[in-house]
Structure formats: structure tokens, C-alpha cells
Design an enzyme around this catalytic site. Structure first.
Site, short mmCIF file in Angstrom:
data_model
loop_
_atom_site.label_atom_id
_atom_site.label_comp_id
_atom_site.label_asym_id
_atom_site.label_seq_id
_atom_site.Cartn_x
_atom_site.Cartn_y
_atom_site.Cartn_z
N LYS A 54 0.92 -1.45 -0.04
CA LYS A 54 -0.12 0.00 0.02
C LYS A 54 0.92 1.31 -0.10
O LYS A 54 0.61 2.06 -0.69
CB LYS A 54 -0.97 0.14 1.16
CG LYS A 54 -2.27 -0.90 1.11
CD LYS A 54 -2.86 -1.11 2.22
CE LYS A 54 -3.97 -2.12 2.17
NZ LYS A 54 -4.46 -2.53 3.49
N GLN A 98 -5.42 -1.40 9.38
CA GLN A 98 -5.33 -2.90 8.88
C GLN A 98 -6.04 -3.78 9.84
O GLN A 98 -5.74 -3.85 10.98
CB GLN A 98 -3.93 -3.04 8.60
CG GLN A 98 -3.44 -4.24 8.29
CD GLN A 98 -3.71 -4.48 6.46
OE1 GLN A 98 -3.64 -3.32 5.85
NE2 GLN A 98 -4.42 -5.45 5.93
N ASP A 121 -11.75 2.64 3.50
CA ASP A 121 -12.15 1.21 3.43
C ASP A 121 -13.57 0.72 3.35
O ASP A 121 -14.36 -0.18 3.28
CB ASP A 121 -11.53 0.45 4.72
CG ASP A 121 -10.70 -0.69 4.59
OD1 ASP A 121 -10.58 -1.18 3.41
OD2 ASP A 121 -10.32 -1.35 5.70
#
Ligand code: NDP
Length: 287
Positions: A54, A98, A121
Site C-alpha cells: 500500500k 489494517q 475502506d
């Protein structure tokens, strides 16, 4: 094998190039560099790999990348304080925590604390609710990637029968909503569903997001269907397998995604796209 293999790597590379163009446009028009903050708690090896990619790809797209690494025994309060700081930081347009978080931390509270406008997200209840209501929302990256991969085969999904196998908040549920927005007719299956092979047999579009290697058998696939395999199942040998019995399904499907090289590369590309979208929205609001 008769199916067209959908090249997720190539499609993701095209998307990343478009995101880089958008980043350049936002920088030029608004003097603003989109920034993504990734929070990694603990040192789960798979998460470490994702976070590194990422970081690399965010920078390659011309965006600012901020990594926050916290020890596995960080307190809930410290983690919440970091989220609050990132919410206030004008240089941060996207926040990704995460998952999974180490045991003992309250994941729901952390997701709920993220500013919905920075929730790249797409997991905050406000975004999930907006998506379910058919309103514009930041939506989860993997399902968005699945839609783009499907549209590389069928420009319109209108009226097609789709089955989504798996109902997680991260993949199955948002994918159901995105497919509805595309005017597909959607069935969603899960561990309690009955007669899964029969449900699959009538589907023009099959999405497998279960986490069980090759659970979806090739002979369940309707001839000509498009198969999108979200599953990533690492075998003891180190090999990655999807949730679909690839070789047999490829004999019946018209198009299918491979694992690896299908849905996986799209997920990070969509994360970059969501960050650019969040930054452009911020620039438009002028705050
Ligand atoms: P979850 O474990 O959260 O959800 C799995 C879903 O599969 C659940 O809804 C479960 O049903 C359902 N399920 C389990 N067993 C069966 C069965 N026998 N028949 C039908 N449905 C079943 O997983 P995720 O959604 O997070 O991930 C799914 C897979 O996708 C994993 O392999 C994961 O690694 C991969 N993944 C890949 C990504 C990528 O970028 N390519 C990103 C995210 C995930 P129930 O709700 O009833 O328990």
C-alpha cells in the site's frame, strides 16, 4: 480451457494510472496532495506485506503515504487517540486501519471513530448505510474491484443473475449492494444456505468470497457464466488457491479471474482511487 482469463494485474495497472492522473489534477487545481494514512497494529506477517505494498503504490500514484505502526499491546485509548489525530489532520484524506486487529481491541469502536469522509475502506456504518440506501458513499475496495473486473467483460450488468457467496461486511454484503446498483438480480449465499450448487447453476455472475480453497466446484458453474474469485487460501506448499476450482470452472465459464492476479491487485488500486475521491471531495468542500 475455454474461458477468457480476466487480467486483474493489467486492469489494476490501468486504474492506478487513472488515479495518478486524478492526483495530478487535484494537485494542480487545488494545491492539495491526497494523503493516505495506514495504521498497522502488531506484526501479523500477511498484514505487513499488504501495508508495504500500500505504501509503495500510494507513493507511486503521487500521493502522500503515512504509516503508523503500533505495538500489539497498544491500549484502545491510544489507538482511538491516533484515529482522532488523523481525523483532524488536514494532510490526511484517507484512513485505513489494517484488519484484523489483535485480540483485546474493539474493532467496531475503531471503525466507528473514523471520520466517514476519510473512511476509504468503506466500513463506517454511515458509508455502509449510504451504500445500502443507494446513495453515493465510500465503498469497500475489494467489492468495487469485483465490479470493475466484471464490467471488463459485460459493459452492463442489468438484468443478469448474480450470486454472491459470503456475507462479510468487507466483501459479500457491500458487493450485494453494488450489484443491485448495477441493476443485477442478486442472490446472497452463506454457510447456512441450502443447495448452493443449484443456486450457482442459474447465475450468470458468480462471486466467491468464502475463504475455503476450491469450495465452488467447476460443475456448479452455468456454461458461459463470469466467475470472480475473491478467495485467497495459502496452502502448506505456499501456493495460493482461490475459492473456486479454477481449472474445471474455466472449462465452463466464459471468463474467470485467476488467483493470484485477479481480484487481489484491484483491492489496493481501489484504495488509491477511494483516497483520490475523498481528497477531491475535500477540495470541493474547501475544508
Ligand atoms: P469471512 O470469513 O469474513 O466471511 C466468509 C463468508 O463465507 C461468511 O459469510 C460465511 O458464512 C461464508 N461461508 C463459509 N462457509 C461457507 C460455505 N460452506 N458455503 C457458503 N458460504 C460459506 O471472509 P471475508 O469475506 O473477509 O473473505 C473471504 C475470502 O476472500 C478469504 O479467502 C479472504 O482471504 C479473501 N479476501 C480477499 C481479498 C482480496 O483482496 N482479494 C480481500 C478480502 C478478502 P456465514 O456468514 O454464515 O458464517
Amino acid at each position: 480451457m475455454t474461458a477468457h482469463i480476466i487480467d486483474g494485474k493489467a486492469i489494476a495497472a490501468g486504474l492506478r494510472a487513472r488515479v495518478a492522473d486524478e492526483v495530478a489534477r487535484v494537485k494542480h487545481a487545488h494545491g492539495l496532495t491526497p494523503g493516505l494514512a495506514v495504521v498497522l497494529v502488531g506484526n501479523d506477517p500477511a498484514s505487513e506485506v499488504y501495508v508495504r505494498s500500500k505504501h509503495r503504490e500510494t507513493q507511486a500514484a503521487g500521493m502522500a503515504s503515512f504509516e503508523h505502526r503500533l505495538a500489539a499491546d497498544v491500549s484502545q485509548d491510544e489507538l482511538m487517540a491516533l484515529i482522532a489525530r488523523l481525523n483532524r489532520d488536514a494532510g490526511v484524506h484517507g484512513i485505513l486501519v489494517q484488519l484484523p486487529l489483535p485480540k483485546g481491541l474493539n474493532t467496531e469502536a475503531v471503525i466507528n471513530a473514523i471520520d466517514p469522509a476519510k473512511d476509504v475502506d468503506g466500513l463506517h456504518p454511515q458509508n455502509a448505510g449510504r451504500l445500502a440506501g443507494g446513495f453515493a458513499a465510500l465503498s469497500p475496495c475489494t467489492p468495487l474491484g469485483c465490479i470493475i473486473l466484471t464490467k471488463s467483460v459485460h459493459a452492463s450488468l442489468e438484468g443478469l443473475n448474480a450470486i454472491v457467496i459470503g456475507r462479510s461486511n468487507l466483501v459479500g454484503r457491500p458487493l450485494l449492494q453494488l450489484l443491485l446498483n448495477e441493476n443485477a438480480t442478486v442472490t446472497i449465499a452463506h454457510s447456512r444456505s441450502r443447495e448452493l450448487p443449484k443456486l450457482c447453476a442459474r447465475a450468470d455472475l458468480v462471486y466467491a468470497a468464502v475463504g475455503k480453497a476450491e469450495m465452488v466446484r467447476g460443475d456448479w458453474i452455468k456454461p458461459g457464466a463470469v466467475v470472480i474469485d475473491v478467495g485467497i487460501n495459502r496452502q502448506a506448499s505456499g501456493k495460493l488457491l482461490g475459492d473456486v476450482e479454477f481449472a474445471a470452472a474455466a472449462e465452463r465459464a466464459s471468463a474467470i479471474t485467476p488467483v493470484p492476479g485477479g481480484v487481489g491487485p484491484m483491492t489496493i488500486a481501489m484504495l488509491l482511487a477511494n483516497t483520490a475521491t475523498a481528497a477531491a471531495a475535500r477540495a470541493r468542500r474547501g475544508s
